[in-house]
Enzyme design. Structure first.
Site, PDB file in Angstrom:
ATOM      1  N   ASP A 193     -60.035 -47.773 -67.145  1.00 48.95           N
ATOM      2  CA  ASP A 193     -60.050 -46.219 -67.261  1.00 48.95           C
ATOM      3  C   ASP A 193     -61.314 -45.766 -66.890  1.00 48.95           C
ATOM      4  O   ASP A 193     -62.107 -45.275 -67.883  1.00 48.95           O
ATOM      5  CB  ASP A 193     -59.543 -46.069 -68.677  1.00 48.95           C
ATOM      6  CG  ASP A 193     -58.289 -46.418 -69.025  1.00 48.95           C
ATOM      7  OD1 ASP A 193     -57.292 -45.871 -68.630  1.00 48.95           O
ATOM      8  OD2 ASP A 193     -58.126 -47.466 -69.603  1.00 48.95           O
ATOM      9  N   GLY A 202     -53.374 -49.480 -79.417  1.00 48.36           N
ATOM     10  CA  GLY A 202     -52.454 -50.813 -79.706  1.00 48.36           C
ATOM     11  C   GLY A 202     -51.771 -51.308 -78.233  1.00 48.36           C
ATOM     12  O   GLY A 202     -52.410 -51.109 -77.238  1.00 48.36           O
ATOM     13  N   GLY A 262     -57.425 -57.293 -72.096  1.00 44.33           N
ATOM     14  CA  GLY A 262     -58.655 -56.428 -71.872  1.00 44.33           C
ATOM     15  C   GLY A 262     -59.292 -56.086 -73.070  1.00 44.33           C
ATOM     16  O   GLY A 262     -60.506 -55.837 -73.351  1.00 44.33           O
ATOM     17  N   HIS A 263     -58.323 -55.671 -74.113  1.00 48.08           N
ATOM     18  CA  HIS A 263     -59.056 -55.297 -75.336  1.00 48.08           C
ATOM     19  C   HIS A 263     -59.725 -56.501 -76.057  1.00 48.08           C
ATOM     20  O   HIS A 263     -60.867 -56.381 -76.547  1.00 48.08           O
ATOM     21  CB  HIS A 263     -57.867 -54.855 -76.234  1.00 48.08           C
ATOM     22  CG  HIS A 263     -56.978 -53.757 -75.820  1.00 48.08           C
ATOM     23  ND1 HIS A 263     -55.587 -53.965 -75.645  1.00 48.08           N
ATOM     24  CD2 HIS A 263     -57.185 -52.274 -76.000  1.00 48.08           C
ATOM     25  CE1 HIS A 263     -55.174 -52.467 -75.414  1.00 48.08           C
ATOM     26  NE2 HIS A 263     -56.157 -51.649 -75.485  1.00 48.08           N
ATOM     27  N   VAL A 299     -60.122 -56.929 -67.029  1.00 44.79           N
ATOM     28  CA  VAL A 299     -59.822 -58.165 -67.096  1.00 44.79           C
ATOM     29  C   VAL A 299     -58.273 -58.207 -66.257  1.00 44.79           C
ATOM     30  O   VAL A 299     -57.673 -57.277 -66.484  1.00 44.79           O
ATOM     31  CB  VAL A 299     -59.455 -58.745 -68.534  1.00 44.79           C
ATOM     32  CG1 VAL A 299     -58.699 -60.125 -68.665  1.00 44.79           C
ATOM     33  CG2 VAL A 299     -60.821 -58.454 -69.162  1.00 44.79           C
ATOM     34  N   HIS A 326     -54.111 -56.551 -75.495  1.00 43.70           N
ATOM     35  CA  HIS A 326     -53.946 -57.553 -74.293  1.00 43.70           C
ATOM     36  C   HIS A 326     -55.465 -57.833 -74.389  1.00 43.70           C
ATOM     37  O   HIS A 326     -56.201 -57.597 -74.934  1.00 43.70           O
ATOM     38  CB  HIS A 326     -53.363 -57.037 -73.052  1.00 43.70           C
ATOM     39  CG  HIS A 326     -53.927 -55.770 -72.725  1.00 43.70           C
ATOM     40  ND1 HIS A 326     -55.237 -55.713 -72.270  1.00 43.70           N
ATOM     41  CD2 HIS A 326     -53.571 -54.390 -72.746  1.00 43.70           C
ATOM     42  CE1 HIS A 326     -55.492 -54.284 -72.007  1.00 43.70           C
ATOM     43  NE2 HIS A 326     -54.578 -53.448 -72.302  1.00 43.70           N
TER      44      HIS A 326
HETATM   45  O1  PAF Z   1     -58.264 -45.972 -73.717  1.00 42.02           O
HETATM   46  C1  PAF Z   1     -57.494 -46.007 -74.741  1.00 42.02           C
HETATM   47  O2  PAF Z   1     -56.665 -46.723 -75.302  1.00 42.02           O
HETATM   48  C2  PAF Z   1     -57.582 -44.599 -75.324  1.00 42.02           C
HETATM   49  O3  PAF Z   1     -57.539 -43.458 -74.334  1.00 42.02           O
HETATM   50  C3  PAF Z   1     -58.563 -44.463 -76.428  1.00 42.02           C
HETATM   51  C4  PAF Z   1     -59.913 -44.412 -75.879  1.00 42.02           C
HETATM   52  C5  PAF Z   1     -58.366 -45.300 -77.577  1.00 42.02           C
HETATM   53  C6  PAF Z   1     -58.314 -42.926 -77.151  1.00 42.02           C
HETATM   54  O4  PAF Z   1     -57.208 -42.706 -77.728  1.00 42.02           O
END
Ligand code: PAF
Length: 280
Positions: A149, A31, A36-37, A175, A34
């Site tokens: 990450d 959650g 990037g998601h 991003v 942004h």
């Molecule tokens: O990258 C993240 O936001 C978290 O580590 C993930 C992959 C959703 C696991 O909780």
């Protein structure tokens, strides 16, 4: 777009999609969404018929209870932000994800012994716990993770290998804001004043990357350490120059192998991570 809270409902919805011959793309998130998601979801949308996004702040991956408490939560805003890109949003409770106290452990070999793994004990085991549960429920064809990450992405690939999941893991470029700061849910925790300091991280990484052809990894690392020491706003936690595949710390630069410079630093009591690839 359908919002689902339980694994039973989720499995029903996925079975229905599968019966229609649809491919499933999955984007797990915690959650505070942004751009990037958004980029992960766009990639999923391009390649898959049905896009599933989970929003779950996973307690097992936090090695610090304060960090878990202050992690930003913006569920209504999140749903509105990704509505057009998603078919199913999965919003489970902690009890739904962990009906029994979780005890699974994973052996990632060397992968979790450095960087995030060294500074956040148990973090990747917690990530693997939750991602495994999601993969078992969603059974996606493709799952999407951000390169910000970097180590997490390597761990997920390893998990997929260990468990023999028939899932294609797609890594998506970081991003960045116009000033270079990588989008992160944690950026919203920075004060306006400290936010102005944050581009220092990517500026440092970009300059470090420019030394790749004429400095050795140890010299680059030391240069980054010195640069952070000269900036009173930051506390550098680590910087490493590693092989992009196995994350081994490099003694020498091999121009034929891809590498990555990774770091974590504290600004305003907020822990930020970033990285830059080289020999791409
Ligand atoms: O990258 C993240 O936001 C978290 O580590 C993930 C992959 C959703 C696991 O909780």
């Amino acid at each position: 777009m359908k919002t689902i809270n339980t694994s039973i409902e989720l499995e029903k919805a996925i079975t229905l999609e599968r019966k229609q011959g649809k491919t499933i793309g999955f984007v797990p998130t915690m959650g505070a969404l942004h751009k990037g998601h958004y980029a992960l979801l766009q990639k999923a949308r391009e390649a898959c018929d049905c896009v599933v996004c989970s929003i779950f702040v996973n307690p097992t991956q936090f090695n610090n209870s304060d960090d878990l408490k202050k992690y930003p939560r913006k569920i209504e805003k999140d749903i509105a932000f990704i509505d057009s890109l998603c078919d199913i949003i999965f919003l489970p409770s902690v009890e739904e994800m962990y009906p029994f106290p979780p005890t699974d452990t994973y052996d990632f070999g060397d992968l979790d012994k450095v960087m995030e793994g060294a500074f956040r004990p148990g973090h990747f085991n917690g990530v693997a716990m939750v991602v495994r549960r999601f993969f078992d429920m969603v059974k996606p064809d493709r799952a999407y993770f951000g390169k910000k990450d970097y180590q997490q992405a390597a761990i997920i690939k390893k998990l997929v290998g260990l468990k023999n999941y028939p899932i294609h893991i797609e890594l998506v470029d970081t991003v960045r804001e116009s000033d270079g700061l990588a989008f992160s849910s944690r950026n919203s925790l920075l004060s306006i004043e400290k936010r102005k300091e944050a581009p220092f991280i990517y500026q440092t990484l970009s300059q470090a990357e420019a030394f790749i052809n004429n400095k050795q990894p140890q010299e680059i690392k030391q240069w980054v350490i010195n640069r952070f020491k000269s900036n009173p706003h930051f506390e550098l936690e680590y910087v490493e120059v590693v092989d992009a595949e196995n994350l081994h710390i490099l003694e020498r630069i091999d121009p034929s192998r891809k590498g990555v410079i990774c770091l974590a630093a504290w600004l305003d009591n907020v822990r930020l991570i970033d990285n830059i690839e080289f020999n791409n």
